[in-house]
Write a protein that holds these residues in place. Structure first.
Motif: not given
Length: 195
Positions: A133-143
Motif C-alpha cells: 500500500i503506497l503512501p496515501s494522497i489526501y486533498a481538502t476540498d479547497a485544494q
C-alpha cells in the motif's frame, strides 16, 4: 500492466472521482492500461445483499482480480471512507487484493480528516492482502477545484504529491515485473503519513 481505478464516491460528480480520473489520465499518458469501477454505479440491492451471482458485481470483481495495481479514491465523511466503498470491498474475497499494489486517494472538508486514510482505509486494504500500500494522497476540498470553464484546478502541493505517487506506483510496478513478483515488503517505519 493493468491498473484499476476504483471510485468509492457516492456522488457524481465528486472531487475524489475527478482526482482519481486525473491520476488515471496521467497513467494512460505513461502507457498504462486502466479500467474503471465506480462503486456507486453497481446495483445497490446486489451490493447490500452480497449477491455473488449478480453479473455486474462479478464483472467488477473480475476487474479487481485482473489488475496489477488499484488506485482507490474516496471522500472522507466523519473521519471514515465512504460506505459504498466499504460495501464494495466487503464483497471481495479475503485475499481480493493479493499481489496488488494499492494507491489510496481521498478528499475531505479539512485537514483534520486526513488520518482517516491511515487509520480507517489502510487496515482494510491490508486485510485484503494487498502486496504493498503506497503512501496515501489526501486533498481538502479547497485544494481540488472544478469549473466548467477551466476544468480541474489542483493545488501545487497536491499536484506534487500526485506526481510523487504516480512515480512511486510506476517504479513499484516495474520492480514487481522485473523481480518476478518477489517484491520486497516495506517496513511500517518507512511509510510516510498522509499529508
Amino acid at each position: 500492466m493493468n491498473i484499476l481505478l476504483l471510485s468509492g464516491s457516492p456522488s457524481n460528480p465528486s472531487r475524489s472521482t475527478r482526482l482519481l480520473h486525473h491520476v488515471g489520465d496521467r497513467l494512460n499518458e505513461l502507457g498504462y492500461r486502466t479500467a474503471r469501477v465506480q462503486a456507486r454505479d453497481l446495483p445497490a440491492q446486489a451490493l447490500l445483499h452480497a449477491d455473488f451471482n449478480n453479473d455486474e458485481l462479478r464483472a467488477a470483481k473480475a476487474l479487481v482480480a485482473q489488475a496489477d495495481a488499484v488506485v482507490v479514491s474516496t471522500p472522507v465523511y466523519k473521519a471514515a471512507y465512504s460506505g459504498v466503498l466499504k460495501t464494495f470491498l466487503d464483497i471481495l474475497p479475503q485475499d481480493g487484493l493479493s499481489g496488488k499494489l494499492v494507491l489510496p486517494l481521498a478528499t475531505g472538508g479539512s485537514q483534520s480528516h486526513m488520518l482517516a486514510l491511515d487509520y480507517a482505509l489502510r487496515p482494510v486494504l491490508a486485510s485484503l492482502a494487498a502486496k504493498h500500500i503506497l503512501p496515501s494522497i489526501y486533498a481538502t476540498d479547497a485544494q481540488i477545484e472544478w469549473s466548467e470553464e477551466y476544468g480541474l484546478n489542483i493545488d501545487t502541493t497536491i499536484a506534487q504529491r500526485i506526481t510523487e505517487g504516480i512515480s512511486h506506483l510506476t517504479h513499484s510496478l516495474i520492480a514487481l515485473r522485473n523481480q518476478g513478483n518477489n517484491f520486497d515488503a516495506v517496513q511500517f517505519t518507512q511509510l510516510r503519513c498522509s499529508a
